[in-house]
Design a protein around this motif. Structure first.
Motif, PDB file in Angstrom:
ATOM      1  N   UNK A  65       0.824  -1.219   0.000  1.00  0.00           N
ATOM      2  CA  UNK A  65       0.000   0.000   0.000  1.00  0.00           C
ATOM      3  C   UNK A  65       0.852   1.261   0.000  1.00  0.00           C
ATOM      4  N   UNK A  66       2.177   1.118  -0.072  1.00  0.00           N
ATOM      5  CA  UNK A  66       3.020   2.302  -0.266  1.00  0.00           C
ATOM      6  C   UNK A  66       3.206   2.583  -1.757  1.00  0.00           C
ATOM      7  N   UNK A  67       2.486   1.832  -2.600  1.00  0.00           N
ATOM      8  CA  UNK A  67       2.613   2.024  -4.042  1.00  0.00           C
ATOM      9  C   UNK A  67       1.237   1.832  -4.687  1.00  0.00           C
ATOM     10  N   UNK A  68       1.039   2.483  -5.821  1.00  0.00           N
ATOM     11  CA  UNK A  68      -0.157   2.221  -6.608  1.00  0.00           C
ATOM     12  C   UNK A  68      -0.005   0.835  -7.255  1.00  0.00           C
ATOM     13  N   UNK A  69      -1.088   0.089  -7.283  1.00  0.00           N
ATOM     14  CA  UNK A  69      -1.017  -1.307  -7.696  1.00  0.00           C
ATOM     15  C   UNK A  69      -0.558  -1.491  -9.134  1.00  0.00           C
ATOM     16  N   UNK A  70      -0.716  -0.462  -9.968  1.00  0.00           N
ATOM     17  CA  UNK A  70      -0.531  -0.674 -11.402  1.00  0.00           C
ATOM     18  C   UNK A  70       0.934  -0.814 -11.823  1.00  0.00           C
ATOM     19  N   UNK A  71       1.853  -0.870 -10.873  1.00  0.00           N
ATOM     20  CA  UNK A  71       3.203  -1.284 -11.249  1.00  0.00           C
ATOM     21  C   UNK A  71       3.165  -2.686 -11.847  1.00  0.00           C
ATOM     22  N   UNK A  72       2.181  -3.476 -11.463  1.00  0.00           N
ATOM     23  CA  UNK A  72       2.026  -4.825 -12.004  1.00  0.00           C
ATOM     24  C   UNK A  72       1.100  -4.851 -13.210  1.00  0.00           C
ATOM     25  N   UNK A 101      17.886 -10.580 -12.017  1.00  0.00           N
ATOM     26  CA  UNK A 101      18.645  -9.351 -12.202  1.00  0.00           C
ATOM     27  C   UNK A 101      17.728  -8.151 -12.025  1.00  0.00           C
ATOM     28  N   UNK A 102      18.339  -7.000 -11.686  1.00  0.00           N
ATOM     29  CA  UNK A 102      17.561  -5.788 -11.516  1.00  0.00           C
ATOM     30  C   UNK A 102      17.385  -5.429 -10.054  1.00  0.00           C
ATOM     31  N   UNK A 103      16.592  -4.371  -9.831  1.00  0.00           N
ATOM     32  CA  UNK A 103      16.371  -3.870  -8.490  1.00  0.00           C
ATOM     33  C   UNK A 103      14.967  -4.173  -7.998  1.00  0.00           C
ATOM     34  N   UNK A 104      14.564  -3.449  -6.949  1.00  0.00           N
ATOM     35  CA  UNK A 104      13.320  -3.749  -6.250  1.00  0.00           C
ATOM     36  C   UNK A 104      12.100  -3.673  -7.170  1.00  0.00           C
ATOM     37  N   UNK A 105      12.100  -2.732  -8.103  1.00  0.00           N
ATOM     38  CA  UNK A 105      10.977  -2.594  -9.028  1.00  0.00           C
ATOM     39  C   UNK A 105      11.298  -3.155 -10.408  1.00  0.00           C
ATOM     40  N   UNK A 129      13.487  -5.245 -11.304  1.00  0.00           N
ATOM     41  CA  UNK A 129      13.712  -6.686 -11.309  1.00  0.00           C
ATOM     42  C   UNK A 129      12.420  -7.472 -11.374  1.00  0.00           C
ATOM     43  N   UNK A 130      11.362  -6.957 -10.751  1.00  0.00           N
ATOM     44  CA  UNK A 130      10.068  -7.639 -10.781  1.00  0.00           C
ATOM     45  C   UNK A 130       9.392  -7.438 -12.126  1.00  0.00           C
ATOM     46  N   UNK A 131       9.494  -6.234 -12.688  1.00  0.00           N
ATOM     47  CA  UNK A 131       8.898  -5.960 -13.998  1.00  0.00           C
ATOM     48  C   UNK A 131       9.885  -6.424 -15.057  1.00  0.00           C
ATOM     49  N   UNK A 132       9.755  -7.678 -15.456  1.00  0.00           N
ATOM     50  CA  UNK A 132      10.740  -8.330 -16.321  1.00  0.00           C
ATOM     51  C   UNK A 132      10.034  -9.101 -17.429  1.00  0.00           C
ATOM     52  N   UNK A 133       9.421  -8.404 -18.392  1.00  0.00           N
ATOM     53  CA  UNK A 133       8.685  -9.102 -19.461  1.00  0.00           C
ATOM     54  C   UNK A 133       9.617  -9.925 -20.340  1.00  0.00           C
ATOM     55  N   UNK A 134       9.081 -10.940 -21.008  1.00  0.00           N
ATOM     56  CA  UNK A 134       9.917 -11.833 -21.820  1.00  0.00           C
ATOM     57  C   UNK A 134      10.714 -11.124 -22.900  1.00  0.00           C
ATOM     58  N   UNK A 135      10.256  -9.948 -23.337  1.00  0.00           N
ATOM     59  CA  UNK A 135      10.979  -9.242 -24.405  1.00  0.00           C
ATOM     60  C   UNK A 135      12.340  -8.731 -23.954  1.00  0.00           C
ATOM     61  N   UNK A 136      12.573  -8.637 -22.653  1.00  0.00           N
ATOM     62  CA  UNK A 136      13.838  -8.099 -22.151  1.00  0.00           C
ATOM     63  C   UNK A 136      14.885  -9.210 -22.102  1.00  0.00           C
ATOM     64  N   UNK A 137      15.522  -9.427 -23.234  1.00  0.00           N
ATOM     65  CA  UNK A 137      16.458 -10.546 -23.377  1.00  0.00           C
ATOM     66  C   UNK A 137      17.734 -10.351 -22.578  1.00  0.00           C
TER      67      UNK A 137
END
Length: 575
Positions: free
Chosen positions: A235-242, A489-493, A495-503
């Protein structure tokens, strides 16, 4: 007139809250005691002082020797190399004299101060980390990359543009100051509009209470896996990061792979919500959502997913349900979520009894933790990337790149109620009550060892909020039949947002079963092979294998929960 103790205490709180507004919430008492602890430890260590003097002389001689032999050769091996994550001196112009001398001297000084602030006998680990962090922050202020006359890339740009870059930088600075005081987002951030080009995966709000809107997404496949998924963001973030743009939306990825997805959209609290606590978030958030989903899918268990603080609350909720014999969940997935806070990273530098009391008084006066105060802490933790690189690029070089959807989301911050944030910092960060069995839910302590469902835990390599070695400690606390740990790989945000296109991404994954011997994180890192690409596919396959047979896709908004409005709902739009 007679004053009772409560009135005296309130006066004390008001004074401290007023001071906190001037110090960005940092306790001057805590900072002073930290500095005095380091200084007294150093004064009582004459051997260390002599060693530091010797090191300073050796570094000076080393630099002078390098200057005499290599300073005029841009291809020469540098005297000292920057750390891998330090991008300040990557421009080729830094290889030429006298700028190579400036940055090499700065790096040697930075290295010396690290030696001076660490390894002192008798200095508490917390104070050592705080002093080392503080020294690093002050040194970064005076990095030669931050100033016009000592940054060759800026000087070159100034000459080529006849100073136009500085005029453009001044314009950028004035715009930022204006936006700050008017509470406006930048023009590039305003390009991303919730419900228009971000958070646009089709769905319906099917439930609403004071704290949440529950969104059910519309299936895109004729058949879906039988077991639904509930996602619990922090709840410290808007949900739409996902659910950012269609190409990098984790929600859309799951829906397109045949999963029925629900997500919680938290309400942005105001000062009127000051007394809402963590248990309210548990009951009105997770438990209320589970009740709704179970009504719609009465014969199915639910895959629960928690991100960051939402994952910590999910772990608490799952522990309490397991203790009470509730068999509601099929699995639990944690994204960058801590359950043991003993190694909680540099955020712990801001958490001790005096600092926490100081911050509590500030929140007590305001009723909430404001978004600017929260974002300020995270910017300090990554000052090179979030503060000084911006100063150089936007104000000195005069360049301002349009931000992407993830950075735009990052400016769309939320507040936190006084009571909840105080409980979170005190019970989890300061006292580590969850890991040590003291955290109580409904009057009884909860233990993660009670959870008896498969667990999938994701850590990120460069996480400054939930360091992956901290999230890995779940292995020591849970007795689940299996724990799959994935390090990406990546950081807190990012690293989680890692779609398949990011080779360019990679990850490691391994499963520990009940009865397996514990493997420490460094050994795990050494033994676990690196896999190229996004981790989303590995997790989705793990979920699919535990989600039952394929069934006909459900209709969104069935009775007794008809649609209230289209996704993304109204709570996420509130500033």
């Amino acid at each position: 007139m007679i004053y009772d103790e409560t009135q005296y205490q309130q006066l004390d709180r008001l004074v401290r809250a007023s001071l906190a507004g001037l110090t960005l919430g940092i306790s001057p008492t805590s900072a002073m005691l930290t500095y005095l602890d380091w200084l007294s430890s150093l004064q009582l260590s004459p051997g260390t002082q002599a060693h530091l003097v010797k090191k300073a002389m050796k570094k000076q001689l080393r630099l002078l020797s390098w200057v005499s032999h290599s300073a005029f050769d841009p291809n020469a091996t540098p005297c000292i190399a920057p750390l891998p994550q330090d991008r300040r001196f990557r421009d080729p112009a830094w290889r030429y004299f006298p700028y190579n001398l400036l940055y090499q001297g700065f790096l040697l000084q930075q290295q010396w101060w690290h030696n001076a602030t660490t390894g002192l006998r008798g200095l508490s680990p917390h104070h050592e980390q705080a002093v080392e962090f503080g020294a690093r922050q002050w040194l970064d202020v005076f990095s030669p990359s931050n100033f016009l006359l000592t940054n060759p890339a800026v000087l070159q740009k100034t000459v080529e543009s006849a100073g136009a870059n500085l005029m453009q930088g001044l314009q950028h600075y004035c715009e930022d100051i204006q936006n700050h005081y008017l509470g406006k987002r930048s023009a590039s951030a305003e390009m991303y509009v919730v419900g228009k080009n971000v958070a646009i995966t089709p769905g319906k709000v099917i439930f609403r209470n004071h704290l949440i809107e529950l969104i059910q997404y519309t299936p895109t496949t004729e058949e879906v896996h039988a077991m639904p998924i509930l996602i619990v963001p922090a709840w410290i973030m808007k949900y739409y990061i996902l659910d950012l743009s269609p190409h990098n939306s984790l929600v859309k990825y799951l829906v397109d792979h045949g999963h029925t997805v629900f997500i919680i959209s938290w309400r942005n609290p105001t000062d009127e919500d000051r007394d809402i606590g963590m248990d309210d978030y548990r009951q009105q958030g997770i438990l209320a959502s589970l009740d709704v989903i179970e009504t719609l899918f009465p014969s199915q268990k639910i895959h629960a997913v928690g991100y960051c603080l939402g994952g910590t609350l999910l772990a608490i909720t799952a522990s309490a349900m397991a203790r009470n014999g509730a068999n509601r969940l099929a699995s639990m997935t944690l994204f960058a979520a801590q359950t043991d806070f003993r190694e909680a990273g540099e955020l712990m530098l801001f958490i001790d009894e005096k600092q926490l009391a100081f911050l509590e008084d500030l929140m007590w006066a305001q009723g909430i933790l404001d978004t600017k105060q929260m974002s300020g802490v995270f910017q300090v933790l990554r000052s090179n990337d979030l503060i000084w690189s911006r100063v150089v690029n936007e104000y000195l070089l005069g360049t301002r790149q349009p931000i992407n959807d993830l950075l735009a989301w990052n400016t769309d911050a939320t507040r936190m109620p006084y009571r909840m944030h105080s409980e979170y910092l005190r019970t989890l960060f300061l006292n580590n009550d969850l890991a040590e069995g003291r955290l109580r839910v409904e009057g009884r302590p909860v233990a993660l060892s009670d959870i008896q469902i498969p667990i999938f835990c994701v850590g990120t390599e460069w996480d400054h909020v939930a360091p992956w070695r901290s999230t890995y400690r779940l292995h020591l606390l849970a007795d689940a039949p299996e724990i799959t740990f994935l390090l990406t790989s990546g950081g807190h945000n990012a690293g989680i947002i890692s779609p398949p296109e990011q080779s360019h991404r990679h990850y490691r994954i391994a499963t520990a079963f009940e009865g397996d011997s514990y493997i420490d994180p460094d050994t795990w890192l050494e033994r676990t092979a690196v896999k190229p690409g996004s981790w989303w596919g590995a997790w989705q396959s793990w979920l699919a294998a535990r989600s039952g047979p394929l069934v006909e896709a459900p209709h969104v908004g069935s009775q007794p929960y008809p649609p209230l409005e289209n996704a993304p709902g109204s709570y996420v739009r509130k500033a």
